[in-house]
Write a protein that holds these residues in place. Structure first.
Motif, PDB file in Angstrom:
ATOM      1  N   ALA A  41      -6.921  -7.541  -7.613  1.00  0.00           N
ATOM      2  CA  ALA A  41      -6.578  -8.949  -7.610  1.00  0.00           C
ATOM      3  C   ALA A  41      -6.705  -9.477  -6.192  1.00  0.00           C
ATOM      4  O   ALA A  41      -6.185  -8.894  -5.260  1.00  0.00           O
ATOM      5  CB  ALA A  41      -5.154  -9.131  -8.109  1.00  0.00           C
ATOM      6  N   LEU A  42      -7.412 -10.564  -6.054  1.00  0.00           N
ATOM      7  CA  LEU A  42      -7.646 -11.114  -4.735  1.00  0.00           C
ATOM      8  C   LEU A  42      -6.405 -11.836  -4.253  1.00  0.00           C
ATOM      9  O   LEU A  42      -5.854 -12.659  -4.973  1.00  0.00           O
ATOM     10  CB  LEU A  42      -8.798 -12.114  -4.783  1.00  0.00           C
ATOM     11  N   MET A  43      -5.969 -11.528  -3.057  1.00  0.00           N
ATOM     12  CA  MET A  43      -4.827 -12.241  -2.535  1.00  0.00           C
ATOM     13  C   MET A  43      -5.322 -13.475  -1.807  1.00  0.00           C
ATOM     14  O   MET A  43      -6.151 -13.392  -0.916  1.00  0.00           O
ATOM     15  CB  MET A  43      -4.034 -11.374  -1.578  1.00  0.00           C
ATOM     16  N   VAL A  44      -4.840 -14.629  -2.213  1.00  0.00           N
ATOM     17  CA  VAL A  44      -5.117 -15.833  -1.460  1.00  0.00           C
ATOM     18  C   VAL A  44      -4.046 -15.872  -0.394  1.00  0.00           C
ATOM     19  O   VAL A  44      -2.863 -15.943  -0.682  1.00  0.00           O
ATOM     20  CB  VAL A  44      -5.062 -17.059  -2.378  1.00  0.00           C
ATOM     21  N   SER A 175      -4.052  -4.138 -11.595  1.00  0.00           N
ATOM     22  CA  SER A 175      -3.984  -3.823 -10.173  1.00  0.00           C
ATOM     23  C   SER A 175      -2.700  -4.357  -9.558  1.00  0.00           C
ATOM     24  O   SER A 175      -2.223  -3.831  -8.563  1.00  0.00           O
ATOM     25  CB  SER A 175      -5.209  -4.372  -9.454  1.00  0.00           C
ATOM     26  N   LEU A 176      -2.135  -5.421 -10.140  1.00  0.00           N
ATOM     27  CA  LEU A 176      -0.856  -5.919  -9.612  1.00  0.00           C
ATOM     28  C   LEU A 176       0.225  -4.868  -9.762  1.00  0.00           C
ATOM     29  O   LEU A 176       1.023  -4.630  -8.860  1.00  0.00           O
ATOM     30  CB  LEU A 176      -0.425  -7.174 -10.374  1.00  0.00           C
ATOM     31  N   LEU A 182       2.257   1.251  -5.498  1.00  0.00           N
ATOM     32  CA  LEU A 182       1.851   1.864  -4.232  1.00  0.00           C
ATOM     33  C   LEU A 182       2.622   1.308  -3.054  1.00  0.00           C
ATOM     34  O   LEU A 182       2.546   1.831  -1.958  1.00  0.00           O
ATOM     35  CB  LEU A 182       0.356   1.623  -3.993  1.00  0.00           C
ATOM     36  N   GLY A 183       3.336   0.212  -3.268  1.00  0.00           N
ATOM     37  CA  GLY A 183       4.099  -0.376  -2.175  1.00  0.00           C
ATOM     38  C   GLY A 183       3.260  -1.167  -1.198  1.00  0.00           C
ATOM     39  O   GLY A 183       3.712  -1.495  -0.122  1.00  0.00           O
ATOM     40  N   SER A 184       2.022  -1.471  -1.560  1.00  0.00           N
ATOM     41  CA  SER A 184       1.190  -2.305  -0.700  1.00  0.00           C
ATOM     42  C   SER A 184       1.181  -3.709  -1.266  1.00  0.00           C
ATOM     43  O   SER A 184       1.382  -3.906  -2.456  1.00  0.00           O
ATOM     44  CB  SER A 184      -0.244  -1.792  -0.668  1.00  0.00           C
ATOM     45  N   ALA A 185       0.920  -4.665  -0.391  1.00  0.00           N
ATOM     46  CA  ALA A 185       0.906  -6.042  -0.857  1.00  0.00           C
ATOM     47  C   ALA A 185      -0.206  -6.261  -1.860  1.00  0.00           C
ATOM     48  O   ALA A 185      -0.024  -6.884  -2.893  1.00  0.00           O
ATOM     49  CB  ALA A 185       0.741  -6.990   0.321  1.00  0.00           C
ATOM     50  N   THR A 186      -1.381  -5.755  -1.574  1.00  0.00           N
ATOM     51  CA  THR A 186      -2.496  -5.867  -2.499  1.00  0.00           C
ATOM     52  C   THR A 186      -3.265  -4.565  -2.454  1.00  0.00           C
ATOM     53  O   THR A 186      -3.109  -3.774  -1.543  1.00  0.00           O
ATOM     54  CB  THR A 186      -3.469  -6.987  -2.082  1.00  0.00           C
ATOM     55  N   LEU A 187      -4.125  -4.412  -3.441  1.00  0.00           N
ATOM     56  CA  LEU A 187      -4.955  -3.207  -3.431  1.00  0.00           C
ATOM     57  C   LEU A 187      -5.902  -3.202  -2.237  1.00  0.00           C
ATOM     58  O   LEU A 187      -6.248  -2.158  -1.726  1.00  0.00           O
ATOM     59  CB  LEU A 187      -5.753  -3.119  -4.723  1.00  0.00           C
ATOM     60  N   GLN A 188      -6.333  -4.404  -1.794  1.00  0.00           N
ATOM     61  CA  GLN A 188      -7.225  -4.434  -0.632  1.00  0.00           C
ATOM     62  C   GLN A 188      -6.526  -3.824   0.571  1.00  0.00           C
ATOM     63  O   GLN A 188      -7.099  -3.046   1.309  1.00  0.00           O
ATOM     64  CB  GLN A 188      -7.625  -5.877  -0.281  1.00  0.00           C
ATOM     65  N   GLN A 189      -5.250  -4.205   0.747  1.00  0.00           N
ATOM     66  CA  GLN A 189      -4.529  -3.657   1.890  1.00  0.00           C
ATOM     67  C   GLN A 189      -4.396  -2.158   1.767  1.00  0.00           C
ATOM     68  O   GLN A 189      -4.526  -1.443   2.748  1.00  0.00           O
ATOM     69  CB  GLN A 189      -3.135  -4.271   1.945  1.00  0.00           C
ATOM     70  N   TYR A 190      -4.143  -1.705   0.554  1.00  0.00           N
ATOM     71  CA  TYR A 190      -4.015  -0.268   0.351  1.00  0.00           C
ATOM     72  C   TYR A 190      -5.326   0.426   0.705  1.00  0.00           C
ATOM     73  O   TYR A 190      -5.357   1.422   1.405  1.00  0.00           O
ATOM     74  CB  TYR A 190      -3.625   0.018  -1.095  1.00  0.00           C
ATOM     75  N   LEU A 191      -6.428  -0.153   0.213  1.00  0.00           N
ATOM     76  CA  LEU A 191      -7.745   0.448   0.464  1.00  0.00           C
ATOM     77  C   LEU A 191      -8.060   0.464   1.938  1.00  0.00           C
ATOM     78  O   LEU A 191      -8.604   1.434   2.457  1.00  0.00           O
ATOM     79  CB  LEU A 191      -8.828  -0.347  -0.270  1.00  0.00           C
ATOM     80  N   HIS A 192      -7.732  -0.611   2.639  1.00  0.00           N
ATOM     81  CA  HIS A 192      -8.073  -0.661   4.057  1.00  0.00           C
ATOM     82  C   HIS A 192      -7.030   0.041   4.910  1.00  0.00           C
ATOM     83  O   HIS A 192      -7.204   0.171   6.116  1.00  0.00           O
ATOM     84  CB  HIS A 192      -8.236  -2.113   4.505  1.00  0.00           C
ATOM     85  N   GLY A 193      -5.935   0.444   4.265  1.00  0.00           N
ATOM     86  CA  GLY A 193      -4.943   1.222   4.998  1.00  0.00           C
ATOM     87  C   GLY A 193      -4.303   0.457   6.130  1.00  0.00           C
ATOM     88  O   GLY A 193      -3.907   1.026   7.125  1.00  0.00           O
TER      89      GLY A 193
END
Lengths: 211, 179
Positions: A41-44, A175-176, A182-193
């Motif tokens: 999910a894209l975070m705006v 993914s939400l 996972l405790g990350s704000a978004t999956l993108q943040q998780y992926l980018h660590g």
């Protein structure tokens, strides 16, 4: 001799074309790599931040009963922002309903919409949403600064916003929950660590880590 | 042993194009390049700006000199020296364990961490520069020889771009499969 030269020229030309094609393929793979990461999910990037208490707001549902958003309660809340004029929102309704049914013991799904009341009634009738909590009005969307639809936000039992994002598919919706887990704000943040994990998790199954 | 002129010309053209494109990248993103030089932590701070300013000029001059037959024997060792210098800078930082700095190898759009594979890439380029520095065996050059030399360097450049792309993709791939 003539034939050898012709064949040599031809081979060079073909080799050039082949090398060009391979380089093109590698470039395309590079583009795919850079596009792959935001699959969730894209975070705006505005509005309320994730892992912070969600803004508290109360709005009346379509029958006039008050609905509380962002307060601590017995169940988590999934806010689904939709509009009768948004076709993708409608295509997501079956997924939302199945999530609501699967997780009925821990999750309240609240539909938040805005706009013409007749269109809302038509949507509710068409998708059999008579028994759901359905809020019509701009307050909630403005509080959570929703700019794009369909949008979803997940608030846990303690009133903390756990994840949010633009959702265009069932995968985005899932993914939400994954982002919450996972405790990350978004999956993108998780992926980018880019974010340290907000809480350590002791689940038995392994997560891929990317360090 | 004297190599055939085709080898010398093809290597020289390949190295010249690579150096010239590296120089244009550095000129296009000057501040960024200066930061990358600073990241390598090999030069005192006062020299970083000057070095970042002069290096593209040196690269471009070397690239042009590689193309002309009379200046080639002088330019090719300089090119080999430059490429060897980059390899040494990468190798030294790898040895210091600073693996996370941006290599600055493939232009402003492709950030990639330094890795031993880049040393291999640079040593191949040094090899090409060494071939370009050799005095070729004297013979009549026809139209066909010119074609082969140009075609060979074009293929070499495409293969170089492909290898570069693969190198840039590999950290992303590792990230994707979760290593």
């Amino acid at each position: 001799m003539e034939g050898l030269i012709v064949s040599n020229v031809l081979l060079w030309c073909l080799l050039l074309a082949l090398a060009f094609a391979v380089m093109g393929l590698v470039r395309q793979i590079g583009v795919l790599h850079s596009r792959l990461a935001p699959a969730g999910a894209l975070m705006v990037d505005k509005g309320v931040s994730v892992n912070e208490p969600a803004p508290k707001v109360t709005a009346a549902d379509r029958n006039g009963r008050p609905v509380n958003f962002g307060y601590a309660g017995q169940k988590s809340q999934l806010l689904f922002f939709l509009s009768p004029t948004c076709p993708i929102c409608k295509s997501l309704l079956p997924a939302i309903k199945s999530i609501a049914k699967d997780q009925a013991d821990r999750l309240d799904v609240i539909y938040v919409s805005d706009g013409d009341m007749d269109a809302q009634h038509a949507l509710i009738k068409e998708h059999k949403l008579e028994n759901v909590t359905y809020v019509v009005g701009p307050e909630v969307g403005m509080t959570y600064q929703i700019g794009k639809l369909p949008y979803a936000a997940l608030i846990d039992q303690n009133g903390v916003l756990r994840s949010k994002g633009l959702v265009n598919s069932r995968e985005h919706l899932d993914s939400l929950f994954e982002a919450e887990h996972l405790g990350s704000a978004t999956l993108q943040q998780y992926l980018h660590g880019t974010q340290e994990h907000a809480h350590s998790h002791s689940h038995s199954h392994a997560h891929p880590h990317n360090h | 042993m004297q190599p055939d002129p085709i080898f010398v010309i093809a290597s020289a053209v390949t190295v010249a194009v690579i150096l010239a494109s590296a120089a244009t990248h550095k000129v296009r993103a000057q501040a960024r390049f200066a930061n990358q030089v600073e990241d390598y932590q090999l030069l005192p701070k006062m020299l970083v700006r000057l070095f970042a300013r002069l290096l593209p000029v040196l690269e471009l001059t070397t690239a042009l000199a590689l193309l002309a037959p009379f200046s080639r024997p002088y330019a090719a060792p300089v090119a080999a020296g430059l490429l060897g210098l980059y390899a040494a800078a990468i190798g030294f930082n790898l040895w210091r364990g600073r693996k996370d700095i941006d290599c600055g190898c493939a232009g402003p759009d492709q950030a990639q961490p330094i890795r031993p594979a880049l040393l291999l890439r640079n040593s191949v380029l040094v090899g090409l520069a060494v071939v370009a520095s050799l005095a070729p065996y004297a013979r009549e050059m026809g139209f066909f020889d010119g074609f082969v030399a140009i075609a060979a360097s074009a293929v070499a450049l495409l293969v170089y771009a492909t290898a570069d792309g693969l190198l840039a993709n590999s950290p992303r791939l590792l990230k994707l499969i979760g290593r």
